[in-house]
Motif scaffolding. Sequence first.
Motif, PDB file in Angstrom:
ATOM      1  N   VAL A  50       0.860  -1.191   0.000  1.00 50.27           N
ATOM      2  CA  VAL A  50       0.000   0.000   0.000  1.00 50.27           C
ATOM      3  C   VAL A  50       0.894   1.238   0.000  1.00 50.27           C
ATOM      4  N   ASP A  51       0.583   2.173  -0.887  1.00 45.51           N
ATOM      5  CA  ASP A  51       1.338   3.417  -0.969  1.00 45.51           C
ATOM      6  C   ASP A  51       0.352   4.508  -1.356  1.00 45.51           C
ATOM      7  N   GLY A  52       0.385   5.646  -0.659  1.00 41.02           N
ATOM      8  CA  GLY A  52      -0.570   6.674  -1.011  1.00 41.02           C
ATOM      9  C   GLY A  52      -0.274   8.033  -0.441  1.00 41.02           C
ATOM     10  N   THR A  53      -1.095   8.995  -0.881  1.00 45.85           N
ATOM     11  CA  THR A  53      -1.001  10.368  -0.407  1.00 45.85           C
ATOM     12  C   THR A  53      -2.402  10.932  -0.210  1.00 45.85           C
ATOM     13  N   LEU A  54      -2.499  11.850   0.723  1.00 42.93           N
ATOM     14  CA  LEU A  54      -3.710  12.638   0.905  1.00 42.93           C
ATOM     15  C   LEU A  54      -3.245  14.090   0.828  1.00 42.93           C
ATOM     16  N   THR A  55      -3.598  14.744  -0.262  1.00 40.47           N
ATOM     17  CA  THR A  55      -3.151  16.108  -0.528  1.00 40.47           C
ATOM     18  C   THR A  55      -4.257  17.092  -0.172  1.00 40.47           C
ATOM     19  N   LEU A  56      -3.908  18.073   0.652  1.00 35.38           N
ATOM     20  CA  LEU A  56      -4.873  19.106   1.034  1.00 35.38           C
ATOM     21  C   LEU A  56      -4.741  20.306   0.111  1.00 35.38           C
ATOM     22  N   GLU A  57      -5.864  20.744  -0.408  1.00 32.09           N
ATOM     23  CA  GLU A  57      -5.948  21.949  -1.231  1.00 32.09           C
ATOM     24  C   GLU A  57      -6.961  22.871  -0.566  1.00 32.09           C
ATOM     25  N   PRO A  58      -7.011  24.137  -0.955  1.00 35.22           N
ATOM     26  CA  PRO A  58      -7.901  25.078  -0.271  1.00 35.22           C
ATOM     27  C   PRO A  58      -9.363  24.646  -0.176  1.00 35.22           C
ATOM     28  N   SER A  59      -9.906  23.953  -1.178  1.00 37.66           N
ATOM     29  CA  SER A  59     -11.319  23.581  -1.113  1.00 37.66           C
ATOM     30  C   SER A  59     -11.568  22.097  -1.374  1.00 37.66           C
ATOM     31  N   ARG A  60     -10.508  21.293  -1.362  1.00 35.46           N
ATOM     32  CA  ARG A  60     -10.712  19.864  -1.549  1.00 35.46           C
ATOM     33  C   ARG A  60      -9.536  19.067  -0.986  1.00 35.46           C
ATOM     34  N   ALA A  61      -9.818  17.803  -0.726  1.00 35.47           N
ATOM     35  CA  ALA A  61      -8.792  16.857  -0.298  1.00 35.47           C
ATOM     36  C   ALA A  61      -8.750  15.759  -1.352  1.00 35.47           C
ATOM     37  N   HIS A  62      -7.557  15.408  -1.779  1.00 40.31           N
ATOM     38  CA  HIS A  62      -7.396  14.410  -2.837  1.00 40.31           C
ATOM     39  C   HIS A  62      -6.589  13.238  -2.295  1.00 40.31           C
ATOM     40  N   LEU A  63      -7.236  12.095  -2.237  1.00 37.91           N
ATOM     41  CA  LEU A  63      -6.607  10.877  -1.738  1.00 37.91           C
ATOM     42  C   LEU A  63      -6.270   9.962  -2.911  1.00 37.91           C
ATOM     43  N   GLN A  64      -5.039   9.516  -2.965  1.00 35.87           N
ATOM     44  CA  GLN A  64      -4.598   8.570  -3.986  1.00 35.87           C
ATOM     45  C   GLN A  64      -3.942   7.397  -3.264  1.00 35.87           C
ATOM     46  N   ILE A  65      -4.382   6.195  -3.599  1.00 30.92           N
ATOM     47  CA  ILE A  65      -3.824   4.993  -2.997  1.00 30.92           C
ATOM     48  C   ILE A  65      -3.497   4.003  -4.104  1.00 30.92           C
ATOM     49  N   ALA A  66      -2.291   3.477  -4.074  1.00 26.24           N
ATOM     50  CA  ALA A  66      -1.900   2.396  -4.977  1.00 26.24           C
ATOM     51  C   ALA A  66      -1.852   1.125  -4.142  1.00 26.24           C
ATOM     52  N   LEU A  67      -2.628   0.134  -4.554  1.00 22.89           N
ATOM     53  CA  LEU A  67      -2.694  -1.129  -3.833  1.00 22.89           C
ATOM     54  C   LEU A  67      -1.932  -2.207  -4.584  1.00 22.89           C
ATOM     55  N   GLY A  68      -1.138  -2.936  -3.865  1.00 23.06           N
ATOM     56  CA  GLY A  68      -0.419  -4.058  -4.457  1.00 23.06           C
ATOM     57  C   GLY A  68      -1.359  -5.233  -4.693  1.00 23.06           C
TER      58      GLY A  68
END
Length: 93
Positions: A50-68
């Motif tokens: 499992v590898d991922g990021t949760l990026t915070l932006e002024p009006s949204r949150a963007h979650l990206q996850i790569a699953l093995g």
Amino acid sequence: MADINIVQEHNLAPEQARAAAQQVADKLAEQFELACRWDGDVLRFERSGVDGTLTLEPSRAHLQIALGFLFSAFSSQIEGKVADKMRAVFAPA
């Protein structure tokens, strides 16, 4: 590899958004034994498979996850649980 991408709109102040993101990370860490760390406004998490990021932006949150391979069979269940958690913590008060 299965990929999960979730974008959640919010109207939280930066410190509130960071606290909400930490709640999501804490839940992920608890369920999947992930190591999490902040890199500016990006919360990075990982473990074997499992590898991922949760990026915070002024009006949204963007979650990206790569699953093995081993986790990819559960991608729809993982995505559903994470999306529910993000809706709950980033919902307008």
